[in-house]
Design a protein around this motif. Structure first.
Motif, PDB file in Angstrom:
ATOM      1  N   LEU A 106     126.425   8.741  60.114  1.00  8.89           N
ATOM      2  CA  LEU A 106     126.464   9.946  60.951  1.00  8.89           C
ATOM      3  C   LEU A 106     127.463   9.819  62.102  1.00  8.89           C
ATOM      4  N   LEU A 126     122.125  18.794  62.849  1.00 12.50           N
ATOM      5  CA  LEU A 126     122.106  18.109  61.553  1.00 12.50           C
ATOM      6  C   LEU A 126     121.847  19.150  60.460  1.00 12.50           C
ATOM      7  N   ASP A 128     120.563  19.115  57.656  1.00 16.93           N
ATOM      8  CA  ASP A 128     119.417  19.064  56.753  1.00 16.93           C
ATOM      9  C   ASP A 128     118.100  19.273  57.481  1.00 16.93           C
ATOM     10  N   SER A 165     111.535   6.542  60.222  1.00 15.72           N
ATOM     11  CA  SER A 165     112.370   7.594  59.602  1.00 15.72           C
ATOM     12  C   SER A 165     113.307   8.256  60.608  1.00 15.72           C
ATOM     13  N   TYR A 166     113.213   7.848  61.882  1.00 13.03           N
ATOM     14  CA  TYR A 166     113.967   8.567  62.926  1.00 13.03           C
ATOM     15  C   TYR A 166     114.645   7.626  63.918  1.00 13.03           C
ATOM     16  N   GLU A 186     117.657   3.138  66.216  1.00  8.63           N
ATOM     17  CA  GLU A 186     117.647   3.892  64.964  1.00  8.63           C
ATOM     18  C   GLU A 186     116.614   3.314  63.995  1.00  8.63           C
ATOM     19  N   LYS A 187     115.681   4.153  63.610  1.00 10.33           N
ATOM     20  CA  LYS A 187     114.665   3.863  62.582  1.00 10.33           C
ATOM     21  C   LYS A 187     113.932   2.521  62.751  1.00 10.33           C
ATOM     22  N   ILE A 199     114.341  11.447  67.773  1.00 11.41           N
ATOM     23  CA  ILE A 199     115.509  12.337  67.866  1.00 11.41           C
ATOM     24  C   ILE A 199     115.353  13.423  66.804  1.00 11.41           C
ATOM     25  N   THR A 200     115.486  14.679  67.234  1.00 15.47           N
ATOM     26  CA  THR A 200     115.151  15.811  66.374  1.00 15.47           C
ATOM     27  C   THR A 200     116.273  16.269  65.446  1.00 15.47           C
ATOM     28  N   GLY A 201     117.520  15.977  65.811  1.00 14.71           N
ATOM     29  CA  GLY A 201     118.618  16.461  64.969  1.00 14.71           C
ATOM     30  C   GLY A 201     119.429  17.561  65.636  1.00 14.71           C
ATOM     31  N   TYR A 203     121.818  17.978  69.260  1.00 13.03           N
ATOM     32  CA  TYR A 203     122.400  17.213  70.356  1.00 13.03           C
ATOM     33  C   TYR A 203     123.467  18.059  71.046  1.00 13.03           C
ATOM     34  N   GLN A 225     125.995   4.342  63.349  1.00 13.27           N
ATOM     35  CA  GLN A 225     124.930   5.263  63.734  1.00 13.27           C
ATOM     36  C   GLN A 225     125.275   5.991  65.039  1.00 13.27           C
TER      37      GLN A 225
END
Ligand code: G1P
Length: 280
Positions: A106, A126, A128, A165-166, A186-187, A199-201, A203, A225
């Motif tokens: 990303l 993001l 998705d 997952s986040y 990260e994750k 983090i929701t996606g 920014y 990342q």
């Protein structure tokens, strides 16, 4: 402010559905995921949108482009309702595209936007994940950004066993839903997560993020990342989002999100409820 929508990933967790079509083009009930994302950008006051795509993502461009043949056929058949829907998609926004050449994560994808944003702050959505709230998630971020002029990200509570997952933040509450972010990972596994704020996606980033990405070594999963690059920023704020987030990461989340949107459709809600009852 410009919007940047990374949509270059392979969608591995949704195979085989994503083998020959982009994950972002999977329909969530009636529309492709990316349609909801573009709508959120527009509803947040943004009309300049850059989508970061890759090979095998051409259907995203086709989707937002004019479909002469389809429009002609619909017009000829007098199918005005569909014609209106199809034209509305084309008129949504002016969208630019850039391709991420190598899928290096990303952070690397965001680097492809550097020329387009031209030194100005920009919003990342993001491609998705879909959000649902009275005030659009990105609009909330932009309002906070306009006050502090520092990078600001959306965060939300997730169950402790889902931290892997986040991107997860270590933060201090300033007031209300506003947080100062001290660190990001990260994750992380639940045992190593600094909190359950993920983090929701969405920014809002200042252009110094590009230098930080360039200084970032590959991290989780061998990828560059964005989370790691953001941890190098001098100041970063978080806004806790309390609306709904549909993170279409796998087939069950995809299905649940489709059901949610179907439940908002007066035409088919009762039909769906009756069908679901047959499983109980
Ligand atoms: C990405 C980010 C992660 C963030 C998540 C939100 O992960 O890297 O920090 O929490 O999106 O959806 P991905 O789901 O693309 O692996």
């Amino acid at each position: 402010m410009k919007a940047v929508i990374p949509a270059a990933g392979l969608g591995t967790r949704l195979l085989p559905a994503t083998k020959a079509q982009p994950k972002e083009m999977l329909p969530v009930y009636s529309k492709p995921i990316i349609h909801y994302v573009v709508e959120e950008a527009i509803n947040s006051g943004i009309d300049d949108i850059l989508i970061i795509t890759g090979r095998n993502k051409r259907s995203i461009e086709d989707y937002f482009d004019k479909s002469y043949e389809l429009e002609f056929m619909l017009q000829k058949a007098g199918k005005d309702r569909y014609l209106k829907q199809v034209r509305k998609i084309t008129d949504l926004a002016d969208i630019c595209y850039v391709r991420q050449k190598n899928l290096k994560g990303l952070g690397d994808a965001i680097l492809s936007a550097e020329r387009h944003v031209d030194g100005e702050p920009f919003t990342v959505f993001l491609g998705d994940s879909i959000t649902q709230s009275e005030v659009p998630c990105a609009k909330e971020l932009i309002d906070v950004f306009n006050k502090y002029k520092k990078s600001t990200i959306s965060i939300r509570e997730v169950p402790k066993d889902k931290t892997c997952s986040y991107g997860i933040v270590d933060s201090t509450n300033i007031k209300g839903n506003l947080y100062k972010i001290n660190d990001l990972v990260e994750k992380p596994k639940a045992s190593q997560a600094p909190s359950n704020l993920a983090i929701t996606g969405r920014y809002v980033l200042t252009a110094d993020i590009f230098d930080k990405i360039n200084q970032t070594e590959p991290g989780f999963n061998g990828e560059v990342q964005l989370t790691d690059a953001m941890s190098k920023l001098d100041e970063l704020y978080g806004v806790k989002f309390t609306g709904k987030v549909f993170n279409i990461e796998n087939r069950i989340e995809w299905l649940k999100s489709s059901i949610d949107f179907a439940m908002d459709d007066d035409e088919f809600r009762d039909d769906l409820i009756g069908y679901m009852k047959s499983f109980l």
